[in-house]
Design an enzyme around this catalytic site. Sequence first.
Site, PDB file in Angstrom:
ATOM      1  N   SER A  11       0.843  -1.199   0.000  1.00  0.00           N
ATOM      2  CA  SER A  11       0.000   0.000   0.000  1.00  0.00           C
ATOM      3  C   SER A  11       0.878   1.250   0.000  1.00  0.00           C
ATOM      4  O   SER A  11       1.645   1.495   0.937  1.00  0.00           O
ATOM      5  CB  SER A  11      -0.908   0.007   1.228  1.00  0.00           C
ATOM      6  OG  SER A  11      -1.542   1.268   1.310  1.00  0.00           O
ATOM      7  N   HIS A  35      -1.221  -1.176  -4.313  1.00  0.00           N
ATOM      8  CA  HIS A  35      -2.503  -0.798  -3.723  1.00  0.00           C
ATOM      9  C   HIS A  35      -2.490   0.710  -3.479  1.00  0.00           C
ATOM     10  O   HIS A  35      -1.611   1.229  -2.779  1.00  0.00           O
ATOM     11  CB  HIS A  35      -2.682  -1.569  -2.414  1.00  0.00           C
ATOM     12  CG  HIS A  35      -3.977  -1.356  -1.719  1.00  0.00           C
ATOM     13  ND1 HIS A  35      -5.125  -2.049  -2.052  1.00  0.00           N
ATOM     14  CD2 HIS A  35      -4.314  -0.533  -0.699  1.00  0.00           C
ATOM     15  CE1 HIS A  35      -6.117  -1.657  -1.252  1.00  0.00           C
ATOM     16  NE2 HIS A  35      -5.652  -0.736  -0.416  1.00  0.00           N
ATOM     17  N   ASP A  37      -4.595   3.910  -2.111  1.00  0.00           N
ATOM     18  CA  ASP A  37      -5.719   4.294  -1.247  1.00  0.00           C
ATOM     19  C   ASP A  37      -6.145   5.728  -1.549  1.00  0.00           C
ATOM     20  O   ASP A  37      -5.429   6.671  -1.211  1.00  0.00           O
ATOM     21  CB  ASP A  37      -5.290   4.200   0.223  1.00  0.00           C
ATOM     22  CG  ASP A  37      -5.075   2.769   0.661  1.00  0.00           C
ATOM     23  OD1 ASP A  37      -6.051   1.997   0.644  1.00  0.00           O
ATOM     24  OD2 ASP A  37      -3.931   2.421   1.010  1.00  0.00           O
ATOM     25  N   MET A  39      -8.541   8.684  -0.730  1.00  0.00           N
ATOM     26  CA  MET A  39      -9.401   9.136   0.377  1.00  0.00           C
ATOM     27  C   MET A  39      -9.819  10.578   0.153  1.00  0.00           C
ATOM     28  O   MET A  39      -8.992  11.406  -0.230  1.00  0.00           O
ATOM     29  CB  MET A  39      -8.636   9.064   1.696  1.00  0.00           C
ATOM     30  CG  MET A  39      -8.080   7.704   2.013  1.00  0.00           C
ATOM     31  SD  MET A  39      -7.167   7.755   3.585  1.00  0.00           S
ATOM     32  CE  MET A  39      -6.503   6.101   3.630  1.00  0.00           C
ATOM     33  N   HIS A  68      -8.164   1.512  -4.235  1.00  0.00           N
ATOM     34  CA  HIS A  68      -9.154   1.346  -3.165  1.00  0.00           C
ATOM     35  C   HIS A  68      -9.778   2.717  -2.909  1.00  0.00           C
ATOM     36  O   HIS A  68      -9.127   3.601  -2.352  1.00  0.00           O
ATOM     37  CB  HIS A  68      -8.416   0.793  -1.934  1.00  0.00           C
ATOM     38  CG  HIS A  68      -9.233   0.708  -0.696  1.00  0.00           C
ATOM     39  ND1 HIS A  68      -8.666   0.447   0.549  1.00  0.00           N
ATOM     40  CD2 HIS A  68     -10.564   0.831  -0.471  1.00  0.00           C
ATOM     41  CE1 HIS A  68      -9.605   0.412   1.462  1.00  0.00           C
ATOM     42  NE2 HIS A  68     -10.772   0.662   0.879  1.00  0.00           N
ATOM     43  N   MET A  70     -11.875   5.221  -1.121  1.00  0.00           N
ATOM     44  CA  MET A  70     -12.547   5.560   0.140  1.00  0.00           C
ATOM     45  C   MET A  70     -13.119   6.959  -0.039  1.00  0.00           C
ATOM     46  O   MET A  70     -12.623   7.943   0.527  1.00  0.00           O
ATOM     47  CB  MET A  70     -11.546   5.488   1.303  1.00  0.00           C
ATOM     48  CG  MET A  70     -11.260   4.055   1.718  1.00  0.00           C
ATOM     49  SD  MET A  70      -9.749   3.891   2.699  1.00  0.00           S
ATOM     50  CE  MET A  70      -8.541   3.788   1.391  1.00  0.00           C
ATOM     51  N   MET A 139     -11.971  -5.314   4.914  1.00  0.00           N
ATOM     52  CA  MET A 139     -11.134  -4.442   5.750  1.00  0.00           C
ATOM     53  C   MET A 139     -10.909  -5.103   7.108  1.00  0.00           C
ATOM     54  O   MET A 139     -11.856  -5.544   7.769  1.00  0.00           O
ATOM     55  CB  MET A 139     -11.807  -3.082   5.977  1.00  0.00           C
ATOM     56  CG  MET A 139     -11.916  -2.197   4.745  1.00  0.00           C
ATOM     57  SD  MET A 139     -10.356  -1.887   3.893  1.00  0.00           S
ATOM     58  CE  MET A 139      -9.384  -1.092   5.184  1.00  0.00           C
ATOM     59  N   ASP A 177      -7.008  -6.131   4.075  1.00  0.00           N
ATOM     60  CA  ASP A 177      -6.309  -4.843   4.121  1.00  0.00           C
ATOM     61  C   ASP A 177      -6.419  -4.242   5.515  1.00  0.00           C
ATOM     62  O   ASP A 177      -7.523  -3.977   5.996  1.00  0.00           O
ATOM     63  CB  ASP A 177      -6.963  -3.915   3.086  1.00  0.00           C
ATOM     64  CG  ASP A 177      -6.345  -2.526   3.007  1.00  0.00           C
ATOM     65  OD1 ASP A 177      -5.292  -2.300   3.632  1.00  0.00           O
ATOM     66  OD2 ASP A 177      -6.932  -1.677   2.312  1.00  0.00           O
TER      67      ASP A 177
HETATM   68  C1  DX5 Z   1      -6.421   2.021   5.327  1.00  0.00           C
HETATM   69  C2  DX5 Z   1      -5.958   1.573   3.979  1.00  0.00           C
HETATM   70  C3  DX5 Z   1      -4.859   0.604   3.972  1.00  0.00           C
HETATM   71  C4  DX5 Z   1      -3.596   1.026   4.648  1.00  0.00           C
HETATM   72  C5  DX5 Z   1      -3.009  -0.201   5.275  1.00  0.00           C
HETATM   73  O1  DX5 Z   1      -7.594   2.714   5.166  1.00  0.00           O
HETATM   74  O2  DX5 Z   1      -7.022   1.003   3.243  1.00  0.00           O
HETATM   75  O3  DX5 Z   1      -4.577   0.135   2.657  1.00  0.00           O
HETATM   76  O4  DX5 Z   1      -2.646   1.626   3.807  1.00  0.00           O
HETATM   77  O5  DX5 Z   1      -1.943   0.177   6.067  1.00  0.00           O
HETATM   78  P1  DX5 Z   1      -1.259  -0.827   7.106  1.00  0.00           P
HETATM   79  O6  DX5 Z   1      -0.759  -1.994   6.296  1.00  0.00           O
HETATM   80  O7  DX5 Z   1      -0.187   0.008   7.689  1.00  0.00           O
HETATM   81  O8  DX5 Z   1      -2.320  -1.232   8.077  1.00  0.00           O
HETATM   82 ZN    ZN Z   2      -6.547   0.140   1.297  1.00  0.00          ZN
END
Ligand code: DX5
Ligand code: ZN
Length: 222
Positions: A11, A35, A37, A39, A68, A70, A139, A177
């Site tokens: 990620s 990956h 993220d 947001m 991903h 969010m 999640m 994740d």
């Molecule tokens: C959190 C993200 C994850 C995050 C995971 O909302 O969806 O992908 O980057 O990070 P770690 O592996 O540090 O928990």
């Molecule tokens: Zn994620």
Amino acid sequence: MPMRDVRIAPSLLAADFGRLADEVTAIAKHADSLHLDIMDGHFVPNISFGMPVISALRAVTDMYFDCHLMTTNPDAYVPQLAEAGANLLTMHIEAVPDPTRAAKRVRDAGLEFGLVINPSTPFTGVAPFLELVDLLLIMSVEPGFGGQSFMEDVLPKVEAAREWVESNDLAVDIQIDGGITSETAPLARMAGANVFVAGTAIFGSHDPAEAINELRQAIEDK
Ligand code: DX5
Ligand code: ZN
């Protein structure tokens, strides 16, 4: 029970944002996908990065980009994300009022489609839509931030998802994740996950490529 291949998805959220191209280049040959993220500060209480960062990274790697989302209203960003170089878009079931329409939009843009469920959302909330997806992301932390601890109480949901996928003969990957490490990934593997997202455990390590290999070894030893 047949299982799809184990895949590791670092990620980017945990990478050094001052040197993203170098961070990605260093893991490209060791990881199976990247990956990303996205947001928006509404669906989750954090803002990360968006299309300009994805397209800048697309210029330096041909890795498979797993995005991903969010965000609220994730359907709205499909054309821009396709243009930026995404390969797979995963959308939260909590944010998508019409998964069938969202899947069509994503596929019409030439991308793969996945759904995501939060820790508090029961598997029954997403099960009817699994025929639409390439991947289900479960999640194992509350979305929004890296570096949180793995929630073991999501493991029964991973088991339920694997059971559903196998009994309905679906070609669906099960991704996990949040809080994934060499200690927690084997638990998720035993429950039925086959795609492992890890941010802190990889980019927080002094040698991210080696951390990927260690994670893969821990999973495959199970
Ligand atoms: C959190 C993200 C994850 C995050 C995971 O909302 O969806 O992908 O980057 O990070 P770690 O592996 O540090 O928990
Ligand atoms: Zn994620």
